[in-house]
Write an enzyme that holds these catalytic residues in place. Sequence first.
Site, PDB file in Angstrom:
ATOM      1  N   ASP A  33       0.863  -1.180   0.000  1.00  0.00           N
ATOM      2  CA  ASP A  33       0.000   0.000   0.000  1.00  0.00           C
ATOM      3  C   ASP A  33       0.901   1.233   0.000  1.00  0.00           C
ATOM      4  O   ASP A  33       1.834   1.346   0.805  1.00  0.00           O
ATOM      5  CB  ASP A  33      -0.922  -0.007   1.231  1.00  0.00           C
ATOM      6  CG  ASP A  33      -2.022   1.043   1.123  1.00  0.00           C
ATOM      7  OD1 ASP A  33      -1.702   2.242   0.978  1.00  0.00           O
ATOM      8  OD2 ASP A  33      -3.192   0.664   1.190  1.00  0.00           O
ATOM      9  N   HIS A 102     -10.179  -5.495  -2.837  1.00  0.00           N
ATOM     10  CA  HIS A 102      -8.851  -5.697  -2.250  1.00  0.00           C
ATOM     11  C   HIS A 102      -8.971  -5.972  -0.767  1.00  0.00           C
ATOM     12  O   HIS A 102      -9.890  -5.476  -0.103  1.00  0.00           O
ATOM     13  CB  HIS A 102      -7.934  -4.490  -2.483  1.00  0.00           C
ATOM     14  CG  HIS A 102      -8.544  -3.189  -2.055  1.00  0.00           C
ATOM     15  ND1 HIS A 102      -9.431  -2.488  -2.844  1.00  0.00           N
ATOM     16  CD2 HIS A 102      -8.399  -2.448  -0.925  1.00  0.00           C
ATOM     17  CE1 HIS A 102      -9.810  -1.392  -2.217  1.00  0.00           C
ATOM     18  NE2 HIS A 102      -9.205  -1.338  -1.039  1.00  0.00           N
ATOM     19  N   PHE A 103      -8.031  -6.728  -0.257  1.00  0.00           N
ATOM     20  CA  PHE A 103      -7.893  -6.966   1.182  1.00  0.00           C
ATOM     21  C   PHE A 103      -6.626  -6.268   1.656  1.00  0.00           C
ATOM     22  O   PHE A 103      -5.564  -6.393   1.022  1.00  0.00           O
ATOM     23  CB  PHE A 103      -7.782  -8.469   1.486  1.00  0.00           C
ATOM     24  CG  PHE A 103      -9.104  -9.181   1.491  1.00  0.00           C
ATOM     25  CD1 PHE A 103      -9.698  -9.592   0.304  1.00  0.00           C
ATOM     26  CD2 PHE A 103      -9.756  -9.452   2.683  1.00  0.00           C
ATOM     27  CE1 PHE A 103     -10.923 -10.260   0.304  1.00  0.00           C
ATOM     28  CE2 PHE A 103     -10.985 -10.121   2.698  1.00  0.00           C
ATOM     29  CZ  PHE A 103     -11.565 -10.516   1.505  1.00  0.00           C
TER      30      PHE A 103
HETATM   31  P1  AMP Z   1      -9.716   1.354   0.351  1.00  0.00           P
HETATM   32  O1  AMP Z   1     -10.045   2.617   1.060  1.00  0.00           O
HETATM   33  O2  AMP Z   1     -10.040   0.126   1.122  1.00  0.00           O
HETATM   34  O3  AMP Z   1     -10.363   1.376  -1.027  1.00  0.00           O
HETATM   35  O4  AMP Z   1      -8.148   1.316   0.189  1.00  0.00           O
HETATM   36  C1  AMP Z   1      -7.459   1.743  -0.955  1.00  0.00           C
HETATM   37  C2  AMP Z   1      -6.000   1.733  -0.586  1.00  0.00           C
HETATM   38  O5  AMP Z   1      -5.261   1.849  -1.783  1.00  0.00           O
HETATM   39  C3  AMP Z   1      -5.545   2.883   0.334  1.00  0.00           C
HETATM   40  O6  AMP Z   1      -5.009   2.331   1.544  1.00  0.00           O
HETATM   41  C4  AMP Z   1      -4.484   3.605  -0.490  1.00  0.00           C
HETATM   42  O7  AMP Z   1      -3.386   4.018   0.294  1.00  0.00           O
HETATM   43  C5  AMP Z   1      -4.075   2.540  -1.503  1.00  0.00           C
HETATM   44  N1  AMP Z   1      -3.552   3.034  -2.774  1.00  0.00           N
HETATM   45  C6  AMP Z   1      -4.069   4.016  -3.541  1.00  0.00           C
HETATM   46  N2  AMP Z   1      -3.338   4.153  -4.667  1.00  0.00           N
HETATM   47  C7  AMP Z   1      -2.357   3.217  -4.608  1.00  0.00           C
HETATM   48  C8  AMP Z   1      -1.270   2.861  -5.472  1.00  0.00           C
HETATM   49  N3  AMP Z   1      -1.062   3.477  -6.635  1.00  0.00           N
HETATM   50  N4  AMP Z   1      -0.450   1.855  -5.078  1.00  0.00           N
HETATM   51  C9  AMP Z   1      -0.650   1.224  -3.903  1.00  0.00           C
HETATM   52  N5  AMP Z   1      -1.656   1.521  -3.054  1.00  0.00           N
HETATM   53  C10 AMP Z   1      -2.488   2.507  -3.393  1.00  0.00           C
END
Ligand code: AMP
Length: 142
Positions: A33, A102-103
């Site tokens: 992440d 995603h998890f």
């Molecule tokens: P959610 O709120 O469960 O949809 O989590 C999405 C997660 O994706 C967040 O913890 C972000 O920090 C992460 N995220 C967003 N963009 C990226 C990226 N390009 N690479 C890795 N993680 C990301």
Amino acid sequence: MSYDPANIFARILRGELPAHVVEETEDTLTFMDIMPKANGHALVIPKEGAPNIFEISDDGLHKLITQVKRVAKASQRAYPGNGVRVIQLNGSEAGQSVFHLHFHIIPSADGMNFGFHGGAAADEASLSEHAQRLKQALATID
Ligand code: AMP
């Protein structure tokens, strides 16, 4: 809800955006992440294009959760002394911000204090170091 193939994780799957990949299987991708809640915060996603847990096929979910278990075990090994949070959000009302299922796998040592989101972006060296640490632990898991 419909699936938008332009979402960030779909773009990572297609190789259009970079990621610190920890492990790729036939059906899943695990990567760090970018705004970790703790060192070692990883995400496990299916290759199947589903926005949330309601839309993925049962077979796809089975393969995904098997990989989630594997990465959670690796997290426990890579960050001894921590617990492991496995978190999955569905819908913006629940806090979901990327609409590809995603998890989150998060080494955690702060008891019930689990505020979510709002962290700062980690630097590349740190993401790479923790991806390596998880990879090494994964190599020890059957
Ligand atoms: P959610 O709120 O469960 O949809 O989590 C999405 C997660 O994706 C967040 O913890 C972000 O920090 C992460 N995220 C967003 N963009 C990226 C990226 N390009 N690479 C890795 N993680 C990301």
